[in-house]
Design an enzyme around this catalytic site. Structure first.
Site, mmCIF file in Angstrom:
data_model
loop_
_atom_site.group_PDB
_atom_site.id
_atom_site.type_symbol
_atom_site.label_atom_id
_atom_site.label_comp_id
_atom_site.label_asym_id
_atom_site.label_seq_id
_atom_site.Cartn_x
_atom_site.Cartn_y
_atom_site.Cartn_z
ATOM 1 N N TYR A 1 0.828 -1.199 0.000
ATOM 2 C CA TYR A 1 0.000 0.000 0.000
ATOM 3 C C TYR A 1 0.864 1.251 0.000
ATOM 4 C CZ TYR A 1 -3.704 -3.258 1.511
ATOM 5 O OH TYR A 1 -4.587 -4.300 1.623
ATOM 6 N N LEU B 1 -17.539 -2.467 2.502
ATOM 7 C CA LEU B 1 -18.456 -1.398 2.096
ATOM 8 C C LEU B 1 -18.630 -1.349 0.580
ATOM 9 C CD1 LEU B 1 -17.300 1.493 4.472
ATOM 10 C CD2 LEU B 1 -18.894 -0.375 4.899
ATOM 11 N N ILE C 1 -12.709 -4.998 7.749
ATOM 12 C CA ILE C 1 -11.695 -3.938 7.808
ATOM 13 C C ILE C 1 -12.016 -2.857 6.760
ATOM 14 C CG2 ILE C 1 -9.801 -5.201 8.869
ATOM 15 C CD1 ILE C 1 -8.778 -5.826 6.005
ATOM 16 N N ASN D 1 -18.504 3.799 11.051
ATOM 17 C CA ASN D 1 -18.234 2.355 11.009
ATOM 18 C C ASN D 1 -18.248 1.765 12.414
ATOM 19 O OD1 ASN D 1 -17.900 2.521 8.223
ATOM 20 N ND2 ASN D 1 -15.678 2.689 8.343
#
Length: 310
Positions: free
Chosen positions: A80, A222, A266, A278
């Site tokens: 990432y 999501l 996550i 969340n």
């Protein structure tokens, strides 16, 4: 074959070997891993964070907002932002009690062997500003033999650099092969894409994992992965459940995943308000009837399908 035997039959008492005391039980906010330890059910993902899309300090503030709200799990990876997400996490957790946090990172497949895994792991630890990971994952299947990766993971456990290890983006055939490897049954999670609009793992992978008590870590819960989000947020079923709970449609998608008590989610967010939204989902779980309603609106496939990854 080892792959056909229940994981408990092939697993030693790793808590004793590491000097850890297994928990007497988990809370509704935790799952029990195959090694007997507890892991938070809700965490914060960092895919696409640390890339400069938002100011660094703003994204760090969002992660701290989650930590302050009791979300102790953060998932990241050396991939990432080419290490930038790990640096972001390191800045966010600075000053917090490390023992209260649960930090997960992932190794590139081409680094997951004897030549590179230790170096990659130590670089991740430096960027994160910690001397151990609670969980270290193989990011996806590559050319390095699984046996070699498992040996390197086990050595990292022995050396105290990681507490436990798992995998990511491994399908059913991959997992069966992993269980045939010596100590492959020490795998603690399989992190895969999963949400209301992507339920393919329910056909074969999820039941197989549940039979061995290996939890799923659901990334993109999501539905933040392009085409797979189509039709979800505007669905009448999603909006009806959202109205009943005072949720947004996005919160309903997260609640769908967390309705399953052995599932870890996550979601990614670099905005404090979204992180707190969340976290609030755990306070108002779906009823079985609401879960069934959503399932009818977006049913799982009736045949095996390849893993979704984006």
């Amino acid at each position: 074959m080892v792959g056909d035997v229940h994981a408990d039959d092939a697993r030693d008492d790793r808590n004793t070997r590491r000097g850890e005391t297994p928990p007497h039980g988990t809370t509704p906010q935790e799952v029990t891993l195959p090694d007997g330890s507890a892991m938070p059910r809700l965490g914060m993902g960092t895919w696409y964070l640390g890339e400069g899309r938002r100011p660094f300090d703003d994204e760090a503030t969002a992660l701290r907002a989650g930590l302050d709200a009791g979300v102790r799990l953060i998932d990241t990876a050396e991939m990432y932002a080419d290490g930038g997400a790990e640096r972001l996490v390191g800045a966010a957790i600075d000053g917090y009690d490390r023992g209260s946090l649960y930090i997960v990172s992932k190794v590139y497949p081409h680094n997951a062997g004897r030549r590179h895994l230790r170096r990659s792991l130590e670089a991740s630890l430096r960027r994160l500003g910690t001397d151990y990971l609670d969980m270290y994952l193989l990011h996806w299947r590559g050319s390095v033999p699984l046996r070699e990766t498992v040996d390197c993971m086990e050595q990292a456990v022995e050396d105290g650099l990681i507490r436990r290890w798992g995998v990511s983006n491994l399908d059913l055939n991959d997992m069966r092969e992993l269980m045939d490897v010596s100590r492959g049954s020490h795998c603690c999670v399989d992190q895969v894409l999963y949400h209301l609009g992507s339920r393919g793992i329910e056909v074969d992978l999820l039941p197989w994992l549940r039979g061995r008590r290996i939890p799923v870590m659901a990334y993109c819960p999501l539905a933040q992965a392009g085409r797979l989000r189509d039709g979800l947020l505007g669905s009448a079923a999603v909006r009806e459940v959202a109205a009943a709970h005072g949720f947004t449609p996005m919160q309903v998608l997260l609640a769908f995943v967390l309705h399953q008590p052995d599932m870890i989610a996550i979601p990614r967010s670099g905005v404090p308000e979204h992180v707190l939204a969340n976290a609030a989902v755990l306070d108002s779980p779906l009823s079985d009837a609401e879960y069934a309603e959503l399932s009818r609106a977006f049913p799982a496939p009736d045949h095996p399908v390849p893993l979704d990854m984006e």
